[in-house]
Design a protein around this motif. Structure first.
Motif, PDB file in Angstrom:
ATOM      1  N   UNK A 197       0.815  -1.213   0.000  1.00  0.00           N
ATOM      2  CA  UNK A 197       0.000   0.000   0.000  1.00  0.00           C
ATOM      3  C   UNK A 197       0.852   1.267   0.000  1.00  0.00           C
ATOM      4  N   UNK A 198       1.798   1.354   0.949  1.00  0.00           N
ATOM      5  CA  UNK A 198       2.619   2.564   1.054  1.00  0.00           C
ATOM      6  C   UNK A 198       3.435   2.784  -0.219  1.00  0.00           C
ATOM      7  N   UNK A 203       4.017   6.149  -5.115  1.00  0.00           N
ATOM      8  CA  UNK A 203       4.230   6.319  -6.556  1.00  0.00           C
ATOM      9  C   UNK A 203       3.154   7.222  -7.160  1.00  0.00           C
ATOM     10  N   UNK A 204       1.905   7.038  -6.753  1.00  0.00           N
ATOM     11  CA  UNK A 204       0.831   7.924  -7.226  1.00  0.00           C
ATOM     12  C   UNK A 204       1.091   9.363  -6.786  1.00  0.00           C
ATOM     13  N   UNK A 254       6.206   2.028 -14.374  1.00  0.00           N
ATOM     14  CA  UNK A 254       6.577   2.880 -13.246  1.00  0.00           C
ATOM     15  C   UNK A 254       7.749   2.224 -12.503  1.00  0.00           C
ATOM     16  N   UNK A 255       9.001   2.654 -12.794  1.00  0.00           N
ATOM     17  CA  UNK A 255      10.190   2.034 -12.194  1.00  0.00           C
ATOM     18  C   UNK A 255      10.186   2.046 -10.668  1.00  0.00           C
ATOM     19  N   UNK A 256       9.561   3.055 -10.052  1.00  0.00           N
ATOM     20  CA  UNK A 256       9.587   3.137  -8.591  1.00  0.00           C
ATOM     21  C   UNK A 256       8.760   2.037  -7.933  1.00  0.00           C
TER      22      UNK A 256
END
Length: 288
Positions: A197-198, A203-204, A254-256
């Protein structure tokens, strides 16, 4: 404290009463009470709240701590006895695996078994955090876990990097293509595995977006059911795709959100011979 005392303590809690526990253990209540008193004398503090008017057994803070650790203590004691009994006969590697990392480690285990056929394994399945704590407490020699995770207290070796996937019903109105930008999920109901979740919210947030989280869950199977029903899009690591039969799978650009499977072992403890042989094999893979 002995295995018998710990097992007695657990049986009392599982049975819900002294009478039921005595029956389950095939002993008298005075014998049961004597065992519990011996255990409390040994740890030096009461484990149960005692008093008139209590309708059910209640644990003290010390009792709750023992309950949290008791199963691991029994497992560790059993593993130790077996390891000692097999010393000089067979070597044992105590290994932790999560449900989504078995496939990652299996090629290494196959080569290790061919090289050292005398080695036997004790495998504990569990979540990343359960296995991490079991390793620190000496119950495991080595474990595979998945980031995000603090690795300050352990030595580790990267096994695999993998992206996150979006899993949705084939009927869901998702953009076409094998991959998706994170922005394509803005405003769409999501179901998140609580473990991530975190990571996902972060990322969002970095893209100025706010995820619409319909549901948080602790079991990937639950997430798949919601996705199959068309209620939400599930987000999870790529290695969990084997649980997604019948769903549309798209890689998130999304690489993160990349997660890593890592092998961990205790930093402050010299690896035993069998673990050192396993680590040497992995090092040879890197050199090869």
């Amino acid at each position: 404290m002995t295995d018998m005392e710990i097992e007695t303590f657990l049986t009392v809690l599982r049975s819900g009463s002294m009478t039921a526990a005595a029956q389950a253990l095939y002993i008298t209540q005075p014998t049961l009470s004597a065992r519990l008193q011996t255990l409390e004398d040994e740890v030096g503090t009461p484990l149960f709240v005692r008093g008139k008017g209590l309708r059910r057994l209640e644990l003290t803070e010390a009792g709750r701590l023992l309950y949290d650790r008791a199963s691991d203590l029994l497992r560790y004691a059993g593993a130790t006895r077996q390891e000692v009994a097999e010393a000089g006969k067979r070597r044992v590697l105590r290994l932790g695996l999560t449900s989504t990392t078995v496939g990652t480690l299996m090629p290494y285990l196959s080569r290790f078994c061919r090289r050292y056929p005398e080695v036997r394994f004790q495998v504990q399945d569990g979540s990343t955090f359960t296995l991490y704590h079991a390793l620190l407490e000496g119950i495991l020699d080595v474990s595979v876990v998945r980031t995000p995770l603090q690795l300050d207290e352990v030595s580790f070796r990267l096994l695999q990097r993998e992206p996150m996937l979006a899993a949705s019903s084939p009927e869901a109105p998702m953009p076409a293509g094998a991959s998706l930008p994170l922005s394509a999920l803005a405003g769409r109901p999501l179901i998140l595995y609580r473990r991530y979740e975190a990571l996902i919210r972060g990322a969002f947030r970095r893209q100025g977006l706010e995820p619409e989280v319909l549901c948080l869950c602790d079991d990937a199977r639950d997430a798949m059911l919601w996705a199959r029903a068309g209620l939400a899009t599930a987000l999870f690591p790529q290695s969990m795709s084997s649980q997604c039969a019948g769903l549309r799978l798209q890689t998130l650009e999304e690489p993160s959100l990349e997660t890593q499977s890592v092998l961990i072992w205790k930093k402050d403890r010299r690896p035993g011979p069998v673990l050192q042989d396993f680590l040497t094999l992995l090092a040879e893979e890197d050199e090869g």
